[in-house]
Design a protein around this motif. Structure first.
Motif, short mmCIF file in Angstrom:
data_model
loop_
_atom_site.label_atom_id
_atom_site.label_comp_id
_atom_site.label_asym_id
_atom_site.label_seq_id
_atom_site.Cartn_x
_atom_site.Cartn_y
_atom_site.Cartn_z
N GLY A 140 0.83 -1.22 0.00
CA GLY A 140 0.00 0.00 0.00
C GLY A 140 0.85 1.26 0.00
O GLY A 140 1.93 1.29 0.60
N TYR A 201 -8.73 -8.80 6.09
CA TYR A 201 -9.29 -7.62 5.40
C TYR A 201 -9.62 -7.97 3.96
O TYR A 201 -10.68 -7.65 3.45
N LYS A 202 -8.67 -8.65 3.31
CA LYS A 202 -8.88 -9.01 1.90
C LYS A 202 -10.07 -9.95 1.76
O LYS A 202 -10.89 -9.81 0.84
N GLU A 206 -12.49 -5.80 2.10
CA GLU A 206 -12.24 -4.43 2.55
C GLU A 206 -10.78 -4.07 2.32
O GLU A 206 -9.89 -4.93 2.43
N GLU A 207 -10.55 -2.81 1.99
CA GLU A 207 -9.15 -2.43 1.81
C GLU A 207 -8.50 -2.18 3.17
O GLU A 207 -9.17 -1.87 4.16
#
Lengths: 531, 531
Positions: A140, A201-202, A206-207
């Motif tokens: 990220g 999260y993945k 969701e990011e």
């Protein structure tokens, strides 16, 4: 001796224990984080986000996913533990490299960019041995998000089943809700915890709420050789830390077995190798006994002069520079959740030092130096009646050093003392002493980063974390603080009885699974901090 | 503690060093064997056969055969060394058993009858571990011939390449006329030497001049567990020794590197395991340092109180029962072929004890006790900076004891002293001390058996052997003397620099090959002794 690079940062690092506002920390430590408005708390913005975050619907979905994937988390830890990445033994260097590559693949799978940074060679017995690469990874790059730099290590302490393990140390085995295996809690479980949190999260689509930067090394148990050079001479000049907002390390343990904690202080370490040589080879004690000045008796003499039976260090002036105790600090120890009887029972000790008095025990773990004699290299160590006169022996001991003790100053005191004792001994043998040191570390636990982590802890464990210090040393903590110039936080996953470095090291399934949730919640909470 | 069975024999065994006729031995030792008619020599019959034997045509044919088979002798030693029969490590127990079976096959091949005698179990860490069997073998049963009982051992000391070996310890390698490998000289080379000597007789079509009885064990390096019971409770009552005339052991070394010797005295050994426990497991020195009474510092304290830098044993009254030195004995040391400078150089010592004075060195190898600190089991021994607080450590030391020192008496002195020091220490930890002992041994070198061996040495090496004593201990010597009630002789094959028990143990090709010839000649000479 790469730690000396850090000398200039000592006054900044240890301020929290020399400034009169120790009172503040003491209050915070005593559960005042619940109120989140201690006197002189300058972080009102951070406080405001607390309510917002607690109402979020995201985390319950993540927690549900984590609960549904326990078996796969155990399986991955089993794979990691099966790689005997013992950094202190050059014979296992290939395993260390394999462990780094294995982890690199896992990071690639979650979409991170990775690179293996060469950190050169180490010298073992006069030979150059290549160090395992450091795994540096970025996930990220959103300028609107906070960026956390996460450190972990992939290497482990040595372990043999014959040391007293109940099962093969490099085969993860579950018994009574505990995952036994070398590296389970130190530090493979926590490193995988981050991966699982990201994956969660993945998995729910969701990011990630933050950008992540990983620094994963495989020499932590052996003085993190090569790492400081990488941090200070490569990563820092390259701007790696420019975008970093916070640093987080999960490589320590709860104080006890039930209550979580966040750690803001560590003792340093000053490790000594005392080598005495009497002959070019080992000798048969029948053939040579009585005709040589034996290296072992010289070494045992030196080692016997270091510490008394109550643990008092006998090295001249060793306590002189220790931060003086204030009345306020003294009071602090009373409220900490620590049970000496349970502690004594958990290790099967016959009697604790300092008559088992809780406050004294905590002080001697956290704020006073301690000296431990670890062993002797080159002497007989096997079971049975080996009748050897070792030709060369290397005695090993270390001092856990504390705020205000400078490594260079401690090393000088030790060298001077040992050289004086050696002169008194008058032995014709050859003496050589070498040292490796890293200084103590403390942070300010009222920082918003610590408060974000405390909220995450409350969310998972429904209890206030103890703001604690540690008796152990994670020298990289101070290096990362210095290299990044950011707030560094230690967020333990394992329990206080995990027996890192010992036989039957384990990670409780509860700590592993709730730890994954904690990491996910921590990423979320840090994501909410004002950029 | 099986050695205590031998207590009753001490006065008989050590007579040669308490009787005033020490003078006789001293003369014999000083090369008077050439004359073979020392005052009070009662063995004129044996003397008569000397001339006869020296004219024999048999031995040159044997020597020629030996010289023609050097490669096959090396090959067989290579096979034997390749079996890592480390008796002190239970993990190698199968290798010990394999080594016994391998040797059994070789004995069968020369026509011997063999049996594997079960000697029960040993206790390791509370577990019962089966001992390797003792190989008992008989070759020949001619009542007109003398019978020699030959003892040897098939087990070896531990060895790791990383200890400092130049080549793999269990792979026999020849460099500069030396055969390097664990067990090459101690004691696989000598054991094979007997087999080769027997084979040489067979190869030239001659019958053996003596009957042979073999006792080959695989626990010598670990206190010969189970052997005394076999000797005293099985073999002796079964009449195994009734037909035995002489006992011969080849399990020691020349004093130096060029001159052969025959050995008539050994120091005993009293070996101690000092166990201190502070916790049920190893502990992380960061987490626990400062809160426990560490076992290591207690143990190091005890070990530091045992011996001073000059090797003087500090245990109260340890020298009290040592046989007093007579003026005659004192003179004896002057004539022995021993070069302190070469000795010092061979081991790479910085300085020898007792200022390197030859007579003092010999006395402290042969007739004074010495104490060596061997090592610590349970502590860190690996390379690197392991930060462990060992939970339980076992310190190991031994005293080489000498004539007039009774094992039981020595053990009591040591236990009393350590217990007194422990009380002074006032540690809350747990102390346990155990001991294994075997007493010193001497024979009368004017015995015809010694003279026969001396003739064999002269025949092979064209020089007079030194009649020597040894600083080492071969407890089985005294057991065999007691069980057989026959004259026991030590006939070394290896050189003084063979480094038994040490890194790079070797056997010179010359010593191996000439040793085979020596054994063949010795069998011949003993065959000529009056039955």
């Amino acid at each position: 001796m790469s730690r000396f690079i850090l000398k200039r940062s000592i006054s900044a690092i240890c301020y929290s224990f020399i400034q009169p506002d120790f009172r503040l920390q003491s209050r915070i430590t005593q559960a005042s984080l619940q109120a989140c408005r201690p006197p002189r708390c300058h972080y009102s913005k951070a406080c405001e986000v607390t309510k917002m975050s607690s109402n979020d619907k995201l985390l319950p979905r993540i927690f549900k996913h984590v609960d549904e994937n326990v078996d796969s988390y155990k399986q991955l830890l089993k794979e990691a533990v099966a790689i005997p990445s013992i950094s202190s033994d050059a014979a296992h260097r290939d395993d260390c490299v394999r462990m780094v590559h294995w982890t690199q693949e896992k990071l690639k799978e979650v979409g991170a960019t990775t690179e293996l940074r060469d950190v050169g060679f180490q010298t073992i017995d006069g030979k150059q041995v290549k160090l395992p690469p450091v795994l540096v990874s970025v996930l990220g790059n959103d300028p609107k998000k906070n960026t956390i730099c996460i450190y972990g290590h992939l290497d482990v302490q040595p372990a043999l089943k014959s040391d007293g393990w109940l099962s093969e140390p490099f085969e993860l085995v579950e018994r009574d809700g505990k995952l036994f295996g070398r590296g389970s809690t130190d530090d493979k479980g926590p490193v995988l915890g981050w991966l699982h949190a990201i994956n969660a999260y993945k998995a729910i689509g969701e990011e990630l709420p933050v950008n992540l930067k990983f620094i994963l090394e495989c020499m932590e148990e052996s003085g993190s050789e090569g790492l400081d050079e990488l941090l200070f001479e490569k990563l820092k000049p390259e701007g790696f830390f420019d975008s970093v907002d916070y640093v987080c390390i999960s490589d320590n343990y709860w104080l006890g077995t039930t209550k979580p904690c966040i750690t803001y202080g560590l003792r340093g370490i000053s490790y000594y190798f005392v080598e005495v040589e009497c002959a070019k080879m080992d000798l048969h004690s029948g053939v040579y006994g009585g005709t040589v000045h034996e290296a072992m008796s010289d070494l045992i003499y030196l080692m016997s002069e270091l510490v008394d039976k109550d643990g008092k260090i006998l090295i001249t002036d060793m306590y002189k520079s220790v931060a003086p105790m204030t009345e306020d600090e003294k009071k602090l120890y009373t409220s900490i959740d620590f049970d000496p009887v349970a502690y004594k029972t958990s290790i099967g000790a016959h009697q604790l030092a300092h008559n088992g008095v809780k406050e004294q025990l905590l002080m001697h773990r956290w704020r006073y130096p301690s000296l431990s004699l670890h062993g002797i290299e080159g002497a007989a160590f096997q079971p049975g009646a080996k009748t050897v006169i070792p030709g060369k022996v290397i005695g090993k001991f270390s001092i856990r050093i504390v705020p205000h003790q400078e490594p260079a100053e401690v090393e000088k005191l030790v060298m001077d003392y040992l050289n004086k004792k050696w002169a008194e001994r008058g032995s014709p043998n050859k003496l050589k002493i070498t040292a490796q040191s890293g200084r103590a570390w403390t942070e300010d636990p009222s920082h918003p980063h610590y408060q974000a982590a405390a909220r995450a802890v409350r969310m998972i464990f429904q209890t206030e974390p103890d703001m604690s210090r540690e008796g152990g040393s994670i020298p990289v903590t101070i290096s990362l603080q210095e290299a990044s110039a950011r707030n560094v936080l230690l967020l333990p996953m394992g329990a206080g009885d995990d027996m890192a470095h010992s036989q039957n090291e384990k990670l409780n399934v509860r700590n592993y699974i709730e730890g994954i949730k904690l990491f996910a919640a921590y990423l979320h909470e840090v994501g909410l901090l004002k950029k």
